[in-house]
Design a protein around this motif. Sequence first.
Motif, PDB file in Angstrom:
ATOM      1  N   UNK A   1      -4.858   5.451   2.458  1.00  0.00           N
ATOM      2  CA  UNK A   1      -4.287   4.284   1.784  1.00  0.00           C
ATOM      3  C   UNK A   1      -4.823   4.142   0.369  1.00  0.00           C
ATOM      4  N   UNK A   2      -3.932   3.717  -0.526  1.00  0.00           N
ATOM      5  CA  UNK A   2      -4.380   3.321  -1.849  1.00  0.00           C
ATOM      6  C   UNK A   2      -5.052   1.965  -1.773  1.00  0.00           C
TER       7      UNK A   2
ATOM      8  N   UNK B   1      -8.010   2.248  12.285  1.00  0.00           N
ATOM      9  CA  UNK B   1      -8.304   2.049  10.880  1.00  0.00           C
ATOM     10  C   UNK B   1      -9.056   0.734  10.768  1.00  0.00           C
TER      11      UNK B   1
ATOM     12  N   UNK C   1       0.832  -1.204   0.000  1.00  0.00           N
ATOM     13  CA  UNK C   1       0.000   0.000   0.000  1.00  0.00           C
ATOM     14  C   UNK C   1       0.863   1.249   0.000  1.00  0.00           C
TER      15      UNK C   1
ATOM     16  N   UNK D   1      -4.609   5.925  16.627  1.00  0.00           N
ATOM     17  CA  UNK D   1      -5.497   5.863  15.469  1.00  0.00           C
ATOM     18  C   UNK D   1      -6.214   4.523  15.440  1.00  0.00           C
TER      19      UNK D   1
ATOM     20  N   UNK E   1       1.491  -0.165  13.441  1.00  0.00           N
ATOM     21  CA  UNK E   1       0.175  -0.797  13.502  1.00  0.00           C
ATOM     22  C   UNK E   1       0.216  -2.064  14.343  1.00  0.00           C
TER      23      UNK E   1
ATOM     24  N   UNK F   1      -9.302   4.944   7.150  1.00  0.00           N
ATOM     25  CA  UNK F   1      -9.144   5.687   8.390  1.00  0.00           C
ATOM     26  C   UNK F   1     -10.476   5.818   9.106  1.00  0.00           C
TER      27      UNK F   1
ATOM     28  N   UNK G   1     -10.362  -5.356   0.807  1.00  0.00           N
ATOM     29  CA  UNK G   1     -10.444  -3.961   0.390  1.00  0.00           C
ATOM     30  C   UNK G   1      -9.316  -3.140   1.003  1.00  0.00           C
ATOM     31  N   UNK G   2      -9.361  -1.848   0.755  1.00  0.00           N
ATOM     32  CA  UNK G   2      -8.264  -1.018   1.241  1.00  0.00           C
ATOM     33  C   UNK G   2      -8.444  -0.672   2.712  1.00  0.00           C
ATOM     34  N   UNK G   3      -7.390  -0.173   3.288  1.00  0.00           N
ATOM     35  CA  UNK G   3      -7.400   0.224   4.687  1.00  0.00           C
ATOM     36  C   UNK G   3      -8.006   1.619   4.788  1.00  0.00           C
TER      37      UNK G   3
ATOM     38  N   UNK H   1     -10.252  -2.467   7.781  1.00  0.00           N
ATOM     39  CA  UNK H   1     -10.077  -3.036   6.445  1.00  0.00           C
ATOM     40  C   UNK H   1     -11.122  -4.123   6.253  1.00  0.00           C
TER      41      UNK H   1
ATOM     42  N   UNK I   1      -7.598  -2.145  12.821  1.00  0.00           N
ATOM     43  CA  UNK I   1      -6.207  -1.930  13.185  1.00  0.00           C
ATOM     44  C   UNK I   1      -6.076  -0.699  14.070  1.00  0.00           C
TER      45      UNK I   1
END
Lengths: 114, 115
Positions: free
Chosen positions: A104-105, B35, A91, B33, B106, B45, B41-43, B37, B91
């Motif tokens: 994140x991409x 996050x 990523x 933080x 993380x 925020x 898929x993407x992570x 997922x 996460x």
Amino acid sequence: AQKVTQAQTEISVVEKEDVTLDCVYETRDTTYYLFWYKQPPSGELVFLIRRNSFDEQNEISGRYSWNFQKSTSSFNFTITASQVVDSAVYFCAPWTGGGNKLTFGTGTQLKVEL
Amino acid sequence: EPEVTQTPSHQVTQMGQEVILRCVPISNHLYFYWYRQILGQKVEFLVSFYNNEISEKSEIFDDQFSVERPDGSNFTLKIRSTKLEDSAMYFCASSENPTGVYGYTFGSGTRLTVV
């Protein structure tokens, strides 16, 4: 708001090949940071590199290297002589001061086969 | 090497139940933080936290979500009434400063499954 594009969804290579993972970002900020993270099959997120927007020097760390081109808003990642253990999702994630967060991409799944 | 610890590693809960996900950030880190997922898929925020208050939150982080640092070491994410779409890997991360000079560290994540 920043946006990041990782156009390569999946890449498959044979061990020892070199591979480059592309990352293109959009931001209006002049100061920002760019990160790469690795997510192996075990699922954790492993920090690889942080680059600030004022430092366009390419960086090399062992088999890993990063090419930051501010003019094209790209921060590409190359693995030289890939190994099976490099198989993971990678990523790209920019950070700008407007959000105090990483964006994140969608990630690039790299598969390295024998 | 210091690490961020998350518990539990996997939690299964029934829709509508409350869940609390726990994290122990790195001891000298000040920024925390969450996050998430969703599988494959993407992570994304969720929220950032500094000096005992939320500094930024995403659209995902609605009234069903809350965070707190109850005792100076744990950092928790509470989902009040879970929905099926809350199923994801969550996460926790921490950093020494907001720009992540040494990266954001993380945890290994908590896989939440809502049934």
